[in-house]
Design a protein around this motif. Sequence first.
Motif: not given
Length: 449
Positions: A40, A282, A317, A323
């Motif tokens: 991420g 992400y 994610k 999110r």
Amino acid sequence: TLPLEHGAHRIGNRTDADMARWRSQRLGQFIHWGLYAIPGGEWKGKTYNGAAEWIRSWKEMPQQEYDNLYKQFNPVNYQPEEWAQQANDMGAKYMIITTKHHDGFCLWPSKYSKYSVAASPWKKDIIGPMVDAYNKKGIDVYLYFSIIDWNQPDWRAALKTPADSIAYQRFKVFVKNQLTELLQRYPTVKGFWFDGTWDDSWKNDGSFSDELEQYLQRLHPGLIIGSRLRADEKGARHFDSNGRLMGDYEQGWERKLPEKSADVHGNDWEGVMTIPENQWGYNARWAGHIKSSNELIEMLVKSASLGGNFVINFGPKSDGTFRTEEVQRMQEISRWMKINGSAIYGGTDAGFAKQDWGYYIRKSGTDSVYMVVCNVPVSGQLRVKLPAQTTLVNVTSLEKNIISGTPELIGKNEYFIHLDHKNQDAPFVILLQTSKDSRDNSGFEKAKT
Ligand SMILES: C[C@@H]1N[C@@H](c2nc3ccccc3[nH]2)[C@H](O)[C@@H]1O
């Protein structure tokens, strides 16, 4: 014009039903999901400033450690039915999913690569349940496929030696096998969204890209494939060396949109857009400007007003959830589309002179022209200048209390539409019924008397 064997094979837009369906859909959802969602955008406490799905190329990322992330891919909260429901609520009519990004990790259990979900703790096919869930909601699915494949030892950015050419030849067979496999496994998909086609190895092999496109069309007639797949025999991409668009629509509008009609030359086109400045996969920490729903709605409206599709990107994610900011955008766009979607679906360039207050969108093939107002003038009056021999027959708004009184004729084919002085917190829509008429201004006077 130059004699080209591997340039554009069609002049003008496709006129078949598959393309007409794509053209009418206007709003799409892009999903970038893969191993890059695990880091991420961060690694060992450091933040990667590039796009999260490119973190493997970051000097701070040991490539072997990135490649081993497949051992952690286990999206326990992945619910494709929920993904499809929220996309349907947003009003997306098609979805583009990354089957394989540049890192080469396949979200389907490919026969041709060990580097897939089959080797992960998740084990199962990710793509199949997603295609089924979206199709069940009536949403078409397109498969994103990266030609660049950092995991494949035979991939080359450039061919420098005879050995390179032998390896790359094997790689092209691998690409063709995977694409065939994807069409066999997921026969309901409507097309491919190719990416990673800017390297010399691909750019200098226009004949292969041409043959591959024709092969895929024969295998699955009606497939929609954008211009990014193609190069011609002189290395020209998107537009061939005679300036003609290759593929079925212009696919170069990535994180940017055309300004005016002249920028798209009457071609079908599609813009793809990130909510943050430049993150597709992400990224835990979104830096810089994050687009509001009103900004995204205005981009969608602008795209439809210029005869193109607009695709908003989401990066789930690693556990399979979205999110908060992305869920918020989908919910806000959903509310707007439920009221105003009729101005978007089947919308195209109205051919009217652009005005400061916003955008005109013509319901394709009709005399109905929508005005989508994004900038309310302090004067409270919207200037409408109709083309010659066009008369204004009726004016209504999609919501109540928008317009005050009837349009005021202020000149030849020119009106002011007066607004009710309510402040608006989102773009709003006015529907103009026009008619082609030899007399000018004949419309509203009739209505006035
Ligand atoms: C749709 C987007 N295309 C990929 C991409 N990689 C790029 C490298 C250099 C310039 C533009 C790029 N777009 C992004 O990773 C994302 O998939």
